[in-house]
Write a protein that holds these residues in place. Sequence first.
Motif, PDB file in Angstrom:
ATOM      1  N   LEU A 427       0.895  -1.197  -0.109  1.00  0.00           N
ATOM      2  CA  LEU A 427      -0.060   0.142   0.029  1.00  0.00           C
ATOM      3  C   LEU A 427       0.925   1.200  -0.118  1.00  0.00           C
ATOM      4  N   PHE A 428       1.882   1.047   0.637  1.00  0.00           N
ATOM      5  CA  PHE A 428       3.006   2.395   0.794  1.00  0.00           C
ATOM      6  C   PHE A 428       3.278   2.517  -0.806  1.00  0.00           C
ATOM      7  N   VAL A 429       3.831   1.668  -1.578  1.00  0.00           N
ATOM      8  CA  VAL A 429       4.231   1.805  -2.681  1.00  0.00           C
ATOM      9  C   VAL A 429       3.178   2.110  -3.506  1.00  0.00           C
ATOM     10  N   PHE A 430       2.014   1.761  -3.419  1.00  0.00           N
ATOM     11  CA  PHE A 430       1.022   2.042  -4.431  1.00  0.00           C
ATOM     12  C   PHE A 430       0.742   3.533  -4.295  1.00  0.00           C
ATOM     13  N   VAL A 431       0.753   4.137  -3.096  1.00  0.00           N
ATOM     14  CA  VAL A 431       0.467   5.506  -2.372  1.00  0.00           C
ATOM     15  C   VAL A 431       1.575   6.318  -3.452  1.00  0.00           C
ATOM     16  N   ILE A 432       3.177   5.794  -3.276  1.00  0.00           N
ATOM     17  CA  ILE A 432       3.999   6.598  -4.044  1.00  0.00           C
ATOM     18  C   ILE A 432       3.711   6.875  -5.380  1.00  0.00           C
ATOM     19  N   VAL A 433       3.374   5.536  -6.174  1.00  0.00           N
ATOM     20  CA  VAL A 433       3.139   5.615  -7.577  1.00  0.00           C
ATOM     21  C   VAL A 433       1.939   6.328  -7.774  1.00  0.00           C
ATOM     22  N   GLU A 434       0.902   6.477  -7.059  1.00  0.00           N
ATOM     23  CA  GLU A 434      -0.429   7.144  -7.327  1.00  0.00           C
ATOM     24  C   GLU A 434       0.233   8.632  -7.332  1.00  0.00           C
ATOM     25  N   TRP A 435       0.958   9.091  -6.241  1.00  0.00           N
ATOM     26  CA  TRP A 435       1.272  10.303  -6.268  1.00  0.00           C
ATOM     27  C   TRP A 435       2.242  10.792  -7.406  1.00  0.00           C
ATOM     28  N   ASN A 436       3.023   9.853  -7.832  1.00  0.00           N
ATOM     29  CA  ASN A 436       4.041  10.286  -8.671  1.00  0.00           C
ATOM     30  C   ASN A 436       3.298  10.413 -10.270  1.00  0.00           C
ATOM     31  N   SER A 437       1.943   9.859 -10.252  1.00  0.00           N
ATOM     32  CA  SER A 437       1.270   9.630 -11.455  1.00  0.00           C
ATOM     33  C   SER A 437       0.111  10.646 -11.594  1.00  0.00           C
ATOM     34  N   ARG A 438       0.089  11.731 -10.912  1.00  0.00           N
ATOM     35  CA  ARG A 438      -1.015  12.424 -10.759  1.00  0.00           C
ATOM     36  C   ARG A 438      -1.322  13.259 -11.914  1.00  0.00           C
TER      37      ARG A 438
END
Length: 477
Positions: A427-438
């Motif tokens: 979930l931590f990795v997923f949040v980082i990916v989502e953040w960088n993909s905005r």
Amino acid sequence: MFFNSLNFAIFLPIVFLLYWFMPNKSKTSQNYILILASYYFYSCWDWRFLFLLLFSTLLVYFAGIRLENNSSQRLRKFWLWLTIIICLSVLGFFKYYNFFSKSFADLFSTIGFNVSPIILKIVLPVGISFYIFHGLSYIIDIYYKRIKAEHNFVDYSLFVSYFPLLVAGPIERATHLLPQLKVKREFDFEKAKEGIYQIIWGLVKKVVIADTCANYTNEIFNHYNSMNSLSLILGAVYFAFQIYGDFSGYSDIALGTSKLFGIDLLKNFNYPYFSRDIAEFWRRWHISLTTWFRDYLYIPLGGSKGSKWFKVRNTFIIFLVSGFWHGASWTFIAWGFINALYFIPLLLLNRNRNNIEEFELGLNFSSLRIIFNILITFIITCFAWIFFRAKTIHDALFYIKRMFTDMHFSKQYFSIERYSYELLLMLFVFVIVEWNSRTKIEPISGKYSWLKLGLCLAAIVALGVFSDYKEFIYFQF
């Protein structure tokens, strides 16, 4: 037929090949193929409800033409309200009859009258809320002369039954979708590639994130009486990621699938868990439904005009109706009520439109304040999700009570023990990916796209094989 099923993996390429490689390709033949595919897709759930889909399509189609052809305002209003009443009656019978029957019986019991509710064995037609709302927006737009009635029955039928959005949205507008259906589509390789990437990322959200979280969410909510505070807090967080991954994943697959056919659908999610207040959250979450209620209920009620009382009244109406739309249960109404309570202070202080612009983080106090606001918004959203997930109001209240009174924060053993710490890391990795993909179309595109695609496919296969949870949450709505 689920988007994450083998059946769909076979169905989609067949439709794609027929659609693009048929002889004498035209707009009409393209639409016929998509209609046949859509009705077959829907029949895989329960073929009997094809008649209900066809009935609602015919009703709104002919009512729209009658509305346009009548110059009498009285007759136009008659056709509008007749269509609305019939559509909502159909929706109400299948979705809410048993709820009202039981609720009225409970009400009479509290005042001393024993009444046995008449409960019917009604099967809820999948996607009924979505295609009914498609029809309602269409007929209302014709009434207010925002659009003209569609006289081509094939084009209108496809607008209502288009299979990528048929069972769980997004809720499309005739002004956006119908013009695309009235012209011949030409194959666009870049758009198709974009669509494949979006489908894969949607499957990652569903299979890797949502389904993995669902295993723990179900375990915690089903046994909350024996869970400590840490587990209950994690249960709320897991469900927040489950419902986001599940529903936004479905929307991504729907949008990506539609791009394969050269048709663009409305964006339904815009990274809602990075919202700085609850008003921004609702501008980013289930966008098609939020804007539908805004345009067809909130604004006609007066919107934010008038006295503070009218603003508060309209806000509560919109959130309570939104909660009730999600399901025939007091838990959904409570969820809508809580979100209204969150929203009211922002409305009264005229701060509900403060966080509209995009933002970037840096090494400054302003960025710390943004991070703090995002965390607070996520926490109160998770709190409201408890009522959405709980089976009854009683369960939700006792879940919350134990969360704040047990006060034990040790790791507990779960019978489905699989990826305990790994899930938190994922979930931590997923949040980082989502953040960088905005600012991107979706996370897989761009540099090293084929490597990222391979990793995503490996994750889908690896976690999908072991998943116990397959259905999409919003199919029940």
